[in-house]
Each structure stands twice: as structure tokens, then as C-alpha cells.
Design an enzyme around this catalytic site. Structure first.
Site, PDB file in Angstrom:
ATOM      1  N   GLY A  51       0.785  -1.221   0.000  1.00 43.16           N
ATOM      2  CA  GLY A  51       0.000   0.000   0.000  1.00 43.16           C
ATOM      3  C   GLY A  51       0.820   1.275   0.000  1.00 43.16           C
ATOM      4  N   HIS A  52       2.130   1.171  -0.047  1.00 39.50           N
ATOM      5  CA  HIS A  52       2.983   2.365   0.062  1.00 39.50           C
ATOM      6  C   HIS A  52       4.069   2.330  -0.998  1.00 39.50           C
ATOM      7  CE1 HIS A  52       5.609   5.393   2.021  1.00 39.50           C
ATOM      8  NE2 HIS A  52       4.515   5.756   2.642  1.00 39.50           N
ATOM      9  N   PHE A  53       3.885   2.642  -2.143  1.00 39.22           N
ATOM     10  CA  PHE A  53       2.668   3.021  -2.845  1.00 39.22           C
ATOM     11  C   PHE A  53       2.480   2.059  -4.001  1.00 39.22           C
ATOM     12  CE2 PHE A  53       4.468   6.952  -1.088  1.00 39.22           C
ATOM     13  CZ  PHE A  53       3.395   7.413  -0.356  1.00 39.22           C
TER      14      PHE A  53
END
Length: 150
Positions: A51-53
Site C-alpha cells: 500500500g505504500h505506494f
């Protein structure tokens, strides 16, 4: 004790962290109660990269700070080469944190931590992390050791 004697088995004895939060793979240099240099091999398999990124994976700055704090914990606990049962290492402050370079999957993150002082149960450290000898993050860390709640 030398850095060569602090292998991953010893790291697992000294730190309570486990996957996915263990962020130190190896100790490269060690001077008890003075300084430590550690290594984190940053891989695309780290859960935070999901999720990053998406499409542009970057190691979160807080994870770099956590890797520095774990290195500080090894420096503190490593003096005696043991961690008392139930002892946990807590952040009590971070000053002057600066992020100067992005850390990507495939990078080798080197953490350098030096003891500045120890007063009334609080350790203060000067810490910086590098990739390819360029500073990625620097900060002053303050930590303390406490017994875990039963």
C-alpha cells in the site's frame, strides 16, 4: 562480543520483534555501549509495499525510524548479550527526524546508531540510515526499557 558474534539467532534473542516487524537482518559493527551499525535488506516482499505506494513502492519513513530504534535496542541489550524476560524497548521521543533520500525495494539500508547519553533511565541516541553511503534518514532517538505488563 563482536559484530560477527551477533548473528540472526542472537538478534532474535535480543529483540522481541518478529516478522513483519523485525527490521534488522545483520549487525555489521558493534562497540558495546557506544555504537552499532546494522543492515536491513529491503525487499519487495515487505508487507508495507502493498500500500505504500502501489506501482511506486517506497519504504515508509516510520519504518526507517523503527529500524533505527531496533538497532538502538540491539546496542542497549547487546551490552549484556541478553534481554531480561519481559523487557521491552519503547520510544519516548524523536527529535530532528529528516528524510533525505527515498528507500526502494532492493536497497540495502545501513543503520548507524551512537549513544549520546543515558540519564534517569532514558537513552538518547544519534542515528542515521544510509543507502549507497547517502543519508536517507537522520534523527535523535530517545528510548527506555520497561517490563511488559503482565
Amino acid at each position: 562480543m563482536t559484530a560477527a558474534e551477533i548473528d540472526i539467532r542472537q538478534i532474535l534473542k535480543l529483540l522481541p520483534h518478529r516478522y513483519p516487524m523485525l527490521l534488522v537482518d545483520r549487525v555489521l559493527e558493534f562497540e558495546p555501549q557506544k555504537r552499532i551499525k546494522t543492515l536491513k535488506n529491503v525487499t519487495i516482499n515487505e508487507p508495507f509495499f502493498q500500500g505504500h505506494f502501489p506501482g511506486q513502492p517506497v519504504m515508509p519513513g516510520v519504518m526507517i525510524l523503527e529500524a533505527l530504534a531496533q538497532s538502538a535496542g540491539l546496542l542497549t541489550f547487546g551490552a549484556d548479550m541478553e534481554r531480561k524476560e519481559g523487557a521491552l524497548y519503547y520510544f519516548v521521543g524523536i527529535d530532528g527526524a529528516r528524510f533525505k533520500q527515498v528507500v526502494y525495494p532492493g536497497d540495502q539500508l545501513h543503520m548507524n546508531v551512537t549513544v549520546e547519553r543515558y540519564i534517569r533511565g532514558i537513552w538518547k541516541f544519534k542515528a542515521f540510515a544510509t543507502v549507497d553511503e547517502k543519508v536517507a534518514c537522520e534523527a535523535e532517538l530517545m528510548c527506555t526499557v520497561k517490563q511488559a505488563d503482565a
